[in-house]
Design a protein around this motif. Structure first.
Motif, PDB file in Angstrom:
ATOM      1  N   VAL A  43      54.836 -37.886 -36.063  1.00  0.00           N
ATOM      2  CA  VAL A  43      54.066 -39.130 -36.072  1.00  0.00           C
ATOM      3  C   VAL A  43      53.137 -39.173 -37.279  1.00  0.00           C
ATOM      4  O   VAL A  43      53.072 -40.171 -38.012  1.00  0.00           O
ATOM      5  N   MET A  44      52.401 -38.094 -37.504  1.00  0.00           N
ATOM      6  CA  MET A  44      51.448 -38.071 -38.615  1.00  0.00           C
ATOM      7  C   MET A  44      52.153 -38.096 -39.968  1.00  0.00           C
ATOM      8  O   MET A  44      51.583 -38.543 -40.966  1.00  0.00           O
ATOM      9  N   GLY A  45      53.395 -37.635 -40.009  1.00  0.00           N
ATOM     10  CA  GLY A  45      54.167 -37.673 -41.240  1.00  0.00           C
ATOM     11  C   GLY A  45      54.894 -38.982 -41.462  1.00  0.00           C
ATOM     12  O   GLY A  45      55.598 -39.143 -42.452  1.00  0.00           O
ATOM     13  N   GLY A  46      54.739 -39.916 -40.513  1.00  0.00           N
ATOM     14  CA  GLY A  46      55.396 -41.209 -40.644  1.00  0.00           C
ATOM     15  C   GLY A  46      56.862 -41.200 -40.313  1.00  0.00           C
ATOM     16  O   GLY A  46      57.593 -42.137 -40.641  1.00  0.00           O
ATOM     17  N   LEU A  74      47.295 -45.386 -35.384  1.00  0.00           N
ATOM     18  CA  LEU A  74      47.344 -46.832 -35.200  1.00  0.00           C
ATOM     19  C   LEU A  74      48.552 -47.429 -35.908  1.00  0.00           C
ATOM     20  O   LEU A  74      49.265 -48.269 -35.339  1.00  0.00           O
ATOM     21  N   ALA A  75      48.802 -47.015 -37.145  1.00  0.00           N
ATOM     22  CA  ALA A  75      49.960 -47.524 -37.871  1.00  0.00           C
ATOM     23  C   ALA A  75      51.260 -47.179 -37.157  1.00  0.00           C
ATOM     24  O   ALA A  75      52.176 -48.006 -37.068  1.00  0.00           O
ATOM     25  N   ALA A  76      51.337 -45.958 -36.621  1.00  0.00           N
ATOM     26  CA  ALA A  76      52.550 -45.525 -35.924  1.00  0.00           C
ATOM     27  C   ALA A  76      52.786 -46.326 -34.652  1.00  0.00           C
ATOM     28  O   ALA A  76      53.927 -46.446 -34.196  1.00  0.00           O
ATOM     29  N   ALA A  77      51.713 -46.864 -34.064  1.00  0.00           N
ATOM     30  CA  ALA A  77      51.817 -47.611 -32.817  1.00  0.00           C
ATOM     31  C   ALA A  77      51.843 -49.116 -33.047  1.00  0.00           C
ATOM     32  O   ALA A  77      51.652 -49.890 -32.103  1.00  0.00           O
ATOM     33  N   THR A  78      52.095 -49.549 -34.271  1.00  0.00           N
ATOM     34  CA  THR A  78      52.126 -50.975 -34.589  1.00  0.00           C
ATOM     35  C   THR A  78      53.550 -51.403 -34.912  1.00  0.00           C
ATOM     36  O   THR A  78      54.109 -50.985 -35.931  1.00  0.00           O
ATOM     37  N   PRO A  79      54.150 -52.243 -34.063  1.00  0.00           N
ATOM     38  CA  PRO A  79      55.507 -52.709 -34.346  1.00  0.00           C
ATOM     39  C   PRO A  79      55.482 -53.838 -35.368  1.00  0.00           C
ATOM     40  O   PRO A  79      54.644 -54.735 -35.308  1.00  0.00           O
ATOM     41  N   ALA A  80      56.386 -53.801 -36.328  1.00  0.00           N
ATOM     42  CA  ALA A  80      56.455 -54.851 -37.339  1.00  0.00           C
ATOM     43  C   ALA A  80      57.840 -54.850 -37.959  1.00  0.00           C
ATOM     44  O   ALA A  80      58.543 -53.835 -37.958  1.00  0.00           O
ATOM     45  N   ARG A  99      54.026 -48.802 -45.883  1.00  0.00           N
ATOM     46  CA  ARG A  99      54.928 -47.770 -46.394  1.00  0.00           C
ATOM     47  C   ARG A  99      56.144 -47.628 -45.474  1.00  0.00           C
ATOM     48  O   ARG A  99      57.261 -47.374 -45.943  1.00  0.00           O
ATOM     49  N   ARG A 100      55.939 -47.805 -44.171  1.00  0.00           N
ATOM     50  CA  ARG A 100      57.040 -47.664 -43.211  1.00  0.00           C
ATOM     51  C   ARG A 100      57.941 -48.887 -43.186  1.00  0.00           C
ATOM     52  O   ARG A 100      59.165 -48.763 -43.060  1.00  0.00           O
ATOM     53  N   VAL A 101      57.346 -50.079 -43.277  1.00  0.00           N
ATOM     54  CA  VAL A 101      58.093 -51.336 -43.158  1.00  0.00           C
ATOM     55  C   VAL A 101      57.924 -52.126 -44.452  1.00  0.00           C
ATOM     56  O   VAL A 101      56.839 -52.659 -44.723  1.00  0.00           O
ATOM     57  N   ALA A 102      58.967 -52.205 -45.229  1.00  0.00           N
ATOM     58  CA  ALA A 102      58.904 -52.951 -46.487  1.00  0.00           C
ATOM     59  C   ALA A 102      58.945 -54.452 -46.215  1.00  0.00           C
ATOM     60  O   ALA A 102      59.472 -54.903 -45.193  1.00  0.00           O
ATOM     61  N   GLY A 103      58.381 -55.226 -47.138  1.00  0.00           N
ATOM     62  CA  GLY A 103      58.513 -56.672 -47.063  1.00  0.00           C
ATOM     63  C   GLY A 103      57.550 -57.366 -46.134  1.00  0.00           C
ATOM     64  O   GLY A 103      57.796 -58.500 -45.719  1.00  0.00           O
ATOM     65  N   LEU A 104      56.429 -56.714 -45.783  1.00  0.00           N
ATOM     66  CA  LEU A 104      55.430 -57.366 -44.941  1.00  0.00           C
ATOM     67  C   LEU A 104      54.586 -58.332 -45.772  1.00  0.00           C
ATOM     68  O   LEU A 104      54.362 -58.127 -46.958  1.00  0.00           O
TER      69      LEU A 104
END
Length: 256
Positions: A242-245, A35-41, A63-68
């Protein structure tokens, strides 16, 4: 950190995300990371996770997108406490609230979630059919896994209320419930993108990942499927990424 229940500390995203979660009851797994991998932000987006559990999906996205501007809503106070601990322990700024997704607009406003205030909503609603799935004797696990006839509509309605126009909803659901997802999204959403998740190639899909944009009139797209395991039973290179981010979803649209 909450100590009311026994917990384990587990690694996700190749160990870059460490999470405390209960030994028994609802535990995070592949679905939250998918789910996190399929969420654009993007940095600065207000992102709201419904049914956050211990925070796996929201924190993986953080962890993938800083500043949320990350808000994680969870019904069970014990899990919400663990989500708060996990955010702090991983150095990811997040606000955790105890909230029933099915609550009315007044409860959302009181929790700081006004209508049209979020850029992104991500959610992993309970999706097991109670007619075919025996519920767990653990109450928290049962609530997290078994859907009622109104669960999907209720969660999508809440997302529609919280999202701004042009905001994105990301969700994961049973693959055999695709028709129900499309019906729930029929009012108010477009630009729907569907990623089927297969345990192995040539086997039926087991999950669908869905993105939808509030207020859009763009057509639906069927995207490249994700195959989790090869014929040898080992994870595919794409699934590992994907699972590794290291890779996000979806892939490019499938050509006609």
């Amino acid at each position: 950190m909450p100590e009311a229940v026994a917990t384990t500390e587990d690694g996700f995203l190749g160990g870059r995300l460490r999470l405390r979660q209960p030994v028994a009851g609802h535990r995070a797994g592949h679905d939250a990371i998918l789910l996190a991998a399929a969420t654009p932000a993007r940095a600065g987006d207000r992102v709201v996770e419904f049914g956050a559990g211990v925070g796996t999906a929201g924190l993986a996205l953080g962890r993938r997108v800083a500043g949320l501007d990350l808000v994680m809503a969870e019904l069970a106070p014990g899990l919400a406490g663990l989500a708060e601990h996990n955010a702090s322990a991983n150095g990811i700024a997040a606000r955790v609230i105890v909230l029933d997704v099915a609550a009315g607009a007044a409860a959302y406003a009181a929790a700081g979630l006004a209508p049209d205030s979020a850029d992104v909503v991500l959610m992993n609603p309970p999706f097991n059919d109670p007619a075919r799935h025996r519920g767990s004797p653990d109450t928290v696990r049962r609530i997290a896994h078994v859907a009622s006839p109104t669960t999907l509509d209720c969660w999508v309605h809440a997302a529609r209320r919280v999202l701004r126009s042009g905001g994105t909803l990301s969700l994961i659901w049973r693959a055999d419930g695709l028709a129900d997802v499309l019906e729930a999204l029929r009012r108010g959403f477009g630009d729907i993108r569907i990623i089927a998740v297969h345990g192995r190639a040539r086997e039926p899909a087991i999950r669908i990942l869905v993105q939808a944009v509030k207020g859009s009139r763009a057509p639906l797209q069927i995207c490249e499927p994700l195959i989790l395991n090869g014929d040898d039973g080992k994870p595919t290179s794409r699934a590992q990424a994907v699972m590794g981010g290291e890779q996000i979803l979806p892939g490019p649209p499938v050509s006609a």
